[in-house]
Design an enzyme around this catalytic site. Structure first.
Site, PDB file in Angstrom:
ATOM      1  N   GLY A 250     -21.194 -17.455  42.420  1.00  0.00           N
ATOM      2  CA  GLY A 250     -20.737 -16.410  43.343  1.00  0.00           C
ATOM      3  C   GLY A 250     -21.103 -15.027  42.849  1.00  0.00           C
ATOM      4  O   GLY A 250     -20.287 -14.099  42.884  1.00  0.00           O
TER       5      GLY A 250
ATOM      6  N   GLY B  63     -19.070  -8.808  44.863  1.00  0.00           N
ATOM      7  CA  GLY B  63     -17.760  -8.631  44.248  1.00  0.00           C
ATOM      8  C   GLY B  63     -17.665  -8.919  42.764  1.00  0.00           C
ATOM      9  O   GLY B  63     -18.477  -8.423  41.964  1.00  0.00           O
TER      10      GLY B  63
ATOM     11  N   ASP C  51     -24.837 -24.216  47.648  1.00  0.00           N
ATOM     12  CA  ASP C  51     -23.445 -24.142  48.087  1.00  0.00           C
ATOM     13  C   ASP C  51     -22.639 -24.975  47.086  1.00  0.00           C
ATOM     14  O   ASP C  51     -22.914 -26.169  46.918  1.00  0.00           O
ATOM     15  CB  ASP C  51     -23.370 -24.745  49.509  1.00  0.00           C
ATOM     16  CG  ASP C  51     -21.969 -24.709  50.095  1.00  0.00           C
ATOM     17  OD1 ASP C  51     -20.986 -24.728  49.328  1.00  0.00           O
ATOM     18  OD2 ASP C  51     -21.863 -24.683  51.331  1.00  0.00           O
ATOM     19  N   VAL C  52     -21.662 -24.371  46.427  1.00  0.00           N
ATOM     20  CA  VAL C  52     -20.922 -25.106  45.388  1.00  0.00           C
ATOM     21  C   VAL C  52     -20.190 -26.331  45.940  1.00  0.00           C
ATOM     22  O   VAL C  52     -19.884 -27.257  45.182  1.00  0.00           O
ATOM     23  CB  VAL C  52     -19.906 -24.219  44.613  1.00  0.00           C
ATOM     24  CG1 VAL C  52     -20.594 -23.161  43.774  1.00  0.00           C
ATOM     25  CG2 VAL C  52     -18.867 -23.609  45.545  1.00  0.00           C
TER      26      VAL C  52
ATOM     27  N   ASN D  54     -16.496 -18.533  39.475  1.00  0.00           N
ATOM     28  CA  ASN D  54     -15.972 -17.428  40.281  1.00  0.00           C
ATOM     29  C   ASN D  54     -16.112 -17.662  41.783  1.00  0.00           C
ATOM     30  O   ASN D  54     -15.314 -17.157  42.579  1.00  0.00           O
ATOM     31  CB  ASN D  54     -16.724 -16.152  39.874  1.00  0.00           C
ATOM     32  CG  ASN D  54     -16.564 -15.029  40.874  1.00  0.00           C
ATOM     33  OD1 ASN D  54     -15.537 -14.364  40.921  1.00  0.00           O
ATOM     34  ND2 ASN D  54     -17.589 -14.816  41.712  1.00  0.00           N
TER      35      ASN D  54
ATOM     36  N   SER E  56      -6.243 -16.475  40.561  1.00  0.00           N
ATOM     37  CA  SER E  56      -5.719 -15.400  41.430  1.00  0.00           C
ATOM     38  C   SER E  56      -4.227 -15.281  41.151  1.00  0.00           C
ATOM     39  O   SER E  56      -3.606 -16.224  40.636  1.00  0.00           O
ATOM     40  CB  SER E  56      -5.916 -15.768  42.897  1.00  0.00           C
ATOM     41  OG  SER E  56      -5.211 -14.882  43.741  1.00  0.00           O
TER      42      SER E  56
ATOM     43  N   TYR F 144      -4.699 -21.376  50.700  1.00  0.00           N
ATOM     44  CA  TYR F 144      -5.434 -20.604  49.681  1.00  0.00           C
ATOM     45  C   TYR F 144      -4.658 -20.650  48.360  1.00  0.00           C
ATOM     46  O   TYR F 144      -5.241 -20.901  47.300  1.00  0.00           O
ATOM     47  CB  TYR F 144      -5.658 -19.160  50.135  1.00  0.00           C
ATOM     48  CG  TYR F 144      -6.346 -18.314  49.073  1.00  0.00           C
ATOM     49  CD1 TYR F 144      -7.658 -18.586  48.686  1.00  0.00           C
ATOM     50  CD2 TYR F 144      -5.682 -17.281  48.428  1.00  0.00           C
ATOM     51  CE1 TYR F 144      -8.295 -17.829  47.691  1.00  0.00           C
ATOM     52  CE2 TYR F 144      -6.298 -16.522  47.442  1.00  0.00           C
ATOM     53  CZ  TYR F 144      -7.609 -16.803  47.076  1.00  0.00           C
ATOM     54  OH  TYR F 144      -8.226 -16.060  46.096  1.00  0.00           O
TER      55      TYR F 144
ATOM     56  N   LEU G 229      -4.923  -7.768  44.020  1.00  0.00           N
ATOM     57  CA  LEU G 229      -5.803  -7.294  45.104  1.00  0.00           C
ATOM     58  C   LEU G 229      -7.012  -6.531  44.566  1.00  0.00           C
ATOM     59  O   LEU G 229      -6.869  -5.450  43.992  1.00  0.00           O
ATOM     60  CB  LEU G 229      -4.991  -6.406  46.052  1.00  0.00           C
ATOM     61  CG  LEU G 229      -3.911  -7.161  46.844  1.00  0.00           C
ATOM     62  CD1 LEU G 229      -2.892  -6.187  47.437  1.00  0.00           C
ATOM     63  CD2 LEU G 229      -4.542  -8.007  47.950  1.00  0.00           C
TER      64      LEU G 229
ATOM     65  N   GLU H  31     -15.740  -8.172  49.126  1.00  0.00           N
ATOM     66  CA  GLU H  31     -15.940  -8.730  50.474  1.00  0.00           C
ATOM     67  C   GLU H  31     -14.888  -9.801  50.800  1.00  0.00           C
ATOM     68  O   GLU H  31     -14.935 -10.433  51.857  1.00  0.00           O
ATOM     69  CB  GLU H  31     -17.352  -9.310  50.591  1.00  0.00           C
ATOM     70  CG  GLU H  31     -18.420  -8.236  50.518  1.00  0.00           C
ATOM     71  CD  GLU H  31     -19.845  -8.774  50.530  1.00  0.00           C
ATOM     72  OE1 GLU H  31     -20.036  -9.964  50.864  1.00  0.00           O
ATOM     73  OE2 GLU H  31     -20.759  -8.010  50.198  1.00  0.00           O
TER      74      GLU H  31
HETATM   75  P1  NDP Z   1     -16.506 -11.894  47.527  1.00  0.00           P
HETATM   76  O1  NDP Z   1     -16.365 -12.404  48.905  1.00  0.00           O
HETATM   77  O2  NDP Z   1     -16.984 -10.499  47.324  1.00  0.00           O
HETATM   78  O3  NDP Z   1     -17.440 -12.875  46.668  1.00  0.00           O
HETATM   79  C1  NDP Z   1     -17.351 -14.270  46.791  1.00  0.00           C
HETATM   80  C2  NDP Z   1     -18.527 -14.906  46.102  1.00  0.00           C
HETATM   81  O4  NDP Z   1     -18.375 -16.331  46.161  1.00  0.00           O
HETATM   82  C3  NDP Z   1     -19.854 -14.550  46.758  1.00  0.00           C
HETATM   83  O5  NDP Z   1     -20.825 -14.308  45.787  1.00  0.00           O
HETATM   84  C4  NDP Z   1     -20.198 -15.814  47.541  1.00  0.00           C
HETATM   85  O6  NDP Z   1     -21.615 -15.999  47.565  1.00  0.00           O
HETATM   86  C5  NDP Z   1     -19.568 -16.902  46.660  1.00  0.00           C
HETATM   87  N1  NDP Z   1     -19.287 -18.098  47.448  1.00  0.00           N
HETATM   88  C6  NDP Z   1     -18.363 -18.237  48.429  1.00  0.00           C
HETATM   89  N2  NDP Z   1     -18.436 -19.460  48.972  1.00  0.00           N
HETATM   90  C7  NDP Z   1     -19.437 -20.104  48.313  1.00  0.00           C
HETATM   91  C8  NDP Z   1     -20.008 -21.399  48.429  1.00  0.00           C
HETATM   92  N3  NDP Z   1     -19.578 -22.281  49.331  1.00  0.00           N
HETATM   93  N4  NDP Z   1     -21.036 -21.717  47.608  1.00  0.00           N
HETATM   94  C9  NDP Z   1     -21.496 -20.834  46.710  1.00  0.00           C
HETATM   95  N5  NDP Z   1     -20.998 -19.602  46.539  1.00  0.00           N
HETATM   96  C10 NDP Z   1     -19.981 -19.232  47.347  1.00  0.00           C
HETATM   97  O7  NDP Z   1     -15.066 -12.085  46.859  1.00  0.00           O
HETATM   98  P2  NDP Z   1     -14.519 -11.786  45.373  1.00  0.00           P
HETATM   99  O8  NDP Z   1     -15.563 -11.271  44.487  1.00  0.00           O
HETATM  100  O9  NDP Z   1     -13.278 -11.014  45.530  1.00  0.00           O
HETATM  101  O10 NDP Z   1     -14.090 -13.271  44.964  1.00  0.00           O
HETATM  102  C11 NDP Z   1     -14.548 -13.918  43.800  1.00  0.00           C
HETATM  103  C12 NDP Z   1     -13.448 -14.830  43.293  1.00  0.00           C
HETATM  104  O11 NDP Z   1     -12.316 -14.069  42.936  1.00  0.00           O
HETATM  105  C13 NDP Z   1     -12.966 -15.870  44.313  1.00  0.00           C
HETATM  106  O12 NDP Z   1     -12.754 -17.090  43.651  1.00  0.00           O
HETATM  107  C14 NDP Z   1     -11.656 -15.281  44.801  1.00  0.00           C
HETATM  108  O13 NDP Z   1     -10.774 -16.280  45.261  1.00  0.00           O
HETATM  109  C15 NDP Z   1     -11.161 -14.630  43.534  1.00  0.00           C
HETATM  110  N6  NDP Z   1     -10.166 -13.595  43.679  1.00  0.00           N
HETATM  111  C16 NDP Z   1     -10.400 -12.516  44.483  1.00  0.00           C
HETATM  112  C17 NDP Z   1      -9.432 -11.525  44.597  1.00  0.00           C
HETATM  113  C18 NDP Z   1      -9.586 -10.361  45.508  1.00  0.00           C
HETATM  114  O14 NDP Z   1      -8.555  -9.726  45.844  1.00  0.00           O
HETATM  115  N7  NDP Z   1     -10.785  -9.968  45.905  1.00  0.00           N
HETATM  116  C19 NDP Z   1      -8.191 -11.595  43.831  1.00  0.00           C
HETATM  117  C20 NDP Z   1      -8.046 -12.788  43.051  1.00  0.00           C
HETATM  118  C21 NDP Z   1      -9.013 -13.722  42.964  1.00  0.00           C
HETATM  119  P3  NDP Z   1     -22.468 -16.441  48.847  1.00  0.00           P
HETATM  120  O15 NDP Z   1     -21.699 -16.008  50.052  1.00  0.00           O
HETATM  121  O16 NDP Z   1     -23.782 -15.747  48.668  1.00  0.00           O
HETATM  122  O17 NDP Z   1     -22.587 -17.915  48.701  1.00  0.00           O
HETATM  123  C1  8X3 Z   2      -6.894 -12.832  46.185  1.00  0.00           C
HETATM  124  C2  8X3 Z   2      -5.688 -11.985  46.098  1.00  0.00           C
HETATM  125  O1  8X3 Z   2      -3.333 -11.655  47.019  1.00  0.00           O
HETATM  126  O2  8X3 Z   2      -5.119 -11.987  48.639  1.00  0.00           O
HETATM  127  O3  8X3 Z   2      -6.741 -14.029  45.516  1.00  0.00           O
HETATM  128  O4  8X3 Z   2      -4.321 -13.829  47.314  1.00  0.00           O
HETATM  129  S1  8X3 Z   2      -4.568 -12.396  47.321  1.00  0.00           S
END
Ligand code: NDP
Ligand code: 8X3
Length: 250
Positions: A9, A13, A58-59, A85, A138, A151, A183, A187
């Protein structure tokens, strides 16, 4: 000595910020995601003196994950750090009205995808008797909030898998760390609300959210501890956030 970090990922982000930060620490980078153009462009953001490789899959597609690792050059298989991630929230519905496709996506990507990727890399780390796995959980791995249901379940599973990994892998010299952000403005909300920019923006209104770089700093700190130190579990919230559901907005 050269070291390799693989970040899932990394097109956006937190993952993208981790790739940049670890490249600045001298790690060669393997970045993965589904959006190839972003993986290609990421190279320009990384430190210039490191090697870079990307893989598009795709993971949640088990065969695609297996094929990607089978075709990986032996020199790139010496992965020192795995950042699990890739993941997202899909929807924010009361569970009785939940979208079953969203449930499938979250369990398939956040839980099974993490397992599929880890299954490819853990034996390689075990053979080399070293490695570090960082799972991005998270605050939703620690608490359940209204409409967060599935989630939160997927992230509670990530927390349990992280603990299970530590129990099974410590004896093989592999460190395991769970990092649990509140938070973070990425994206993430755009994906959760299926491209609705106004809904996504509202999540971060009236307070200063975490930035992807804040999480990358913590990941980098955990990764750069000496061999005898393991950060096991780190929860990090925005300054105005008291728990998953309590944010003090101006
Ligand atoms: P973004 O949406 O910015 O990034 C998500 C990343 O995950 C992208 O690079 C996307 O790549 C990849 N991804 C999603 N689905 C797939 C898939 N099926 N196969 C491969 N890659 C995938 O979000 P964040 O950076 O915020 O999220 C990253 C991690 O942090 C996640 O696990 C999220 O749950 C966690 N998190 C986020 C928080 C937040 O508030 N933002 C807080 C706590 C945890 P692509 O679309 O190119 O495949
Ligand atoms: C992402 C943060 O609070 O939307 O994991 O679940 S929250």
């Amino acid at each position: 000595m050269k070291k390799i970090a693989l970040i899932t990922g990394a097109t956006s982000g937190i993952g993208r910020a981790c790739a940049i930060s670890l490249s600045q620490e001298g790690y060669d980078i393997i970045a993965t995601g589904r959006r190839e153009s972003r993986l290609r462009e990421l190279k320009q953001e990384l430190a210039v003196d490191i090697d870079y490789h990307y893989m598009v899959f795709d993971v949640s597609d088990r065969k695609a994950v297996e094929d990607a690792f089978q075709s990986l050059d032996a020199s790139w298989k010496e992965i020192d750090v795995l950042i699990n991630n890739a993941g997202n929230a899909h929807g924010l519905d009361s569970i009785d009205e939940g979208n079953v496709d969203d449930w499938d996506a979250m369990m398939d990507i956040n839980v099974k995808g993490l397992l599929y990727v880890s299954r490819q890399i853990m034996p390689l780390m075990r053979t080399r008797k070293s490695g570090h796995i960082i799972n991005i959980g998270s605050i939703a791995a620690k608490e359940v909030y209204p409409n967060g249901n599935v989630y939160c379940a997927s992230k509670h599973a990530v927390d349990a898998i992280t603990k299970g990994m530590r129990l099974d892998l410590t004896k093989h010299g592999i460190k395991v760390t769970g990092i649990h952000p509140g938070l973070v403005e990425t994206e993430f909300s755009l994906v959760r609300f299926k491209g609705d920019e106004d809904e996504a923006k509202k999540v971060y209104d009236g307070f200063v959210p975490l930035k992807a770089e804040d999480i990358a700093d913590i990941v980098t700190f955990a990764v750069t501890r000496p061999k005898h130190v393991v950060m096991t579990d780190i929860t990090v919230l925005a300054g105005d956030q008291a728990n998953s559901n309590t944010v003090y907005r101006k």
